[in-house]
Design an enzyme around this catalytic site. Sequence first.
Site, PDB file in Angstrom:
ATOM      1  N   GLU A   1      38.787  23.863  14.304  1.00 39.95           N
ATOM      2  CA  GLU A   1      37.534  24.587  14.156  1.00 39.95           C
ATOM      3  C   GLU A   1      37.030  25.055  15.515  1.00 39.95           C
ATOM      4  O   GLU A   1      37.122  24.341  16.507  1.00 39.95           O
ATOM      5  CB  GLU A   1      36.490  23.672  13.492  1.00 39.95           C
ATOM      6  CG  GLU A   1      35.187  24.362  13.145  1.00 39.95           C
ATOM      7  CD  GLU A   1      34.250  23.451  12.376  1.00 39.95           C
ATOM      8  OE1 GLU A   1      33.021  23.610  12.519  1.00 39.95           O
ATOM      9  OE2 GLU A   1      34.756  22.575  11.649  1.00 39.95           O
TER      10      GLU A   1
ATOM     11  N   CYS B   1      36.453  18.090  15.034  1.00 40.38           N
ATOM     12  CA  CYS B   1      36.111  17.611  16.373  1.00 40.38           C
ATOM     13  C   CYS B   1      37.216  16.660  16.813  1.00 40.38           C
ATOM     14  O   CYS B   1      37.724  15.877  16.008  1.00 40.38           O
ATOM     15  CB  CYS B   1      34.758  16.906  16.345  1.00 40.38           C
ATOM     16  SG  CYS B   1      34.249  16.261  17.943  1.00 40.38           S
TER      17      CYS B   1
END
Length: 472
Positions: A370, A336
């Site tokens: 990701e 993140c």
Amino acid sequence: MPRRKRTAGSSSDGTEDSDFSADLEPTETPEHEHAHRQRNTRLTRASLRLSQSSQQGHLTGRHERHFSISGCPLYHNLSADECKGKASTRDKQTEERTLSHRQDENRHSTRNQAPTERHLRYKEKVTELRRKRNSGLNKEQKEKYMEHRQNHGTSREPLLENITSDYDLELFRKAQARASDDLEKLRLSGQASEGGNMIKSIVFGRYELDTWYHSPYPEEYARLGRLYMCEFCLKYMKSQTILRRHMAKCVWKHPPGDEIYRKTNISVFEVDGKKNKIYCQNLCLLAKLFLDHKTLYYDVEPFLFYVMTEADNTGCHLVGYFSKEKNSFLNYNVSCILTMPQYMRQGYGKMLIDFSYLLSKVEEKVGSPERPLSDLGLISYRSYWKEVLLRYLNNFQGKEISIKEISQETAVNPVDIVSTLQSLQMLKYWKGKHLVLKRQDLIDDWKAKETKRGSGKTIDPAALKWTPPKGT
């Protein structure tokens, strides 16, 4: 993004320490922890059923529907008609009190004099009502209360009758109705929204930031509409007064963890989610206010957080951060990533991305963020990959370009390299082979922008003092 979520707890004693603190640390045995999670799950589901199945009625008796548990008649063990009846009674009492005040001659001049006969009669009445309070619950009442608790758990308010005098209970009911009415006024004025992002803004350091998305802060904080946060330890509070008292005694001036990078006034701290759990949880909750796809809030132990700060004479101010799994099966170097709104469009996002790839180079790995990426994240990464490829091609002196060699030198995943080349129309299929076209026009445009931008917001590999942590 790992889909791990736990229900947060919070304290609300109304002091400067009533923010989200160490009460989230796990201290139960595995059996107790499992039971605790089941209870919280039941509470969440039951509360959701209450808010969805009892759309009609409001605790105040003045509205046709409610949007939060605090305004739900069923939660307070009442019906919509009972709430309307209590509202009518309160209105009559208000009218009688107003009329009696008008009958008092020259109220302002007699305020500091002896109480009137009406005041004395009212005081005697209250004393008599409180004297009638039951000393305790009988067996039948205790069984009724236990049955209610077993049937509804904490998804409903406990039965309150016979616990105190009828007079004090009625005062408490009036306070509940008034608080629920105030919350309804906030919703109607747009400061709180139904089923959406109830936190409209946060006070963070010298900035007041408008939020973009919903974040799962405890309801007692979320329904306030505005949160006050310490920009150093990230604790969140209910009012400016609590924040001011907290800042007077908060000893933090930078994130916890190890400072692994420093150049001029820019630093990066490596924070272990296992060692600094509360800080990392608060950081995740803060990030969710500005990220749509984030689902990691409370299970932060498997992650490392790299927090970038900008220092001045008051401390190290949060610029942004990215999190990274300690052991990533797919070699993700970012889980993140966020740049705080007040620092956006200043080059800090690209610095965070560049720093994540610098760590991958030191680890001798190929990295990739990701998925799924947020909209802003995808734009930032595509811009970064484009810049990396154009710089590589500008410095390349050979005749044949290998995707594998580009990946090894830049630590960018080959899939990301290919997709970027395709978007730049620099990858062609000809006679059974894929060819990389060196478009000089794009390279010249990039060089002109680099010259104009200068070398202000860049990561210097020589300023990194870091050894890859061993997997845990």
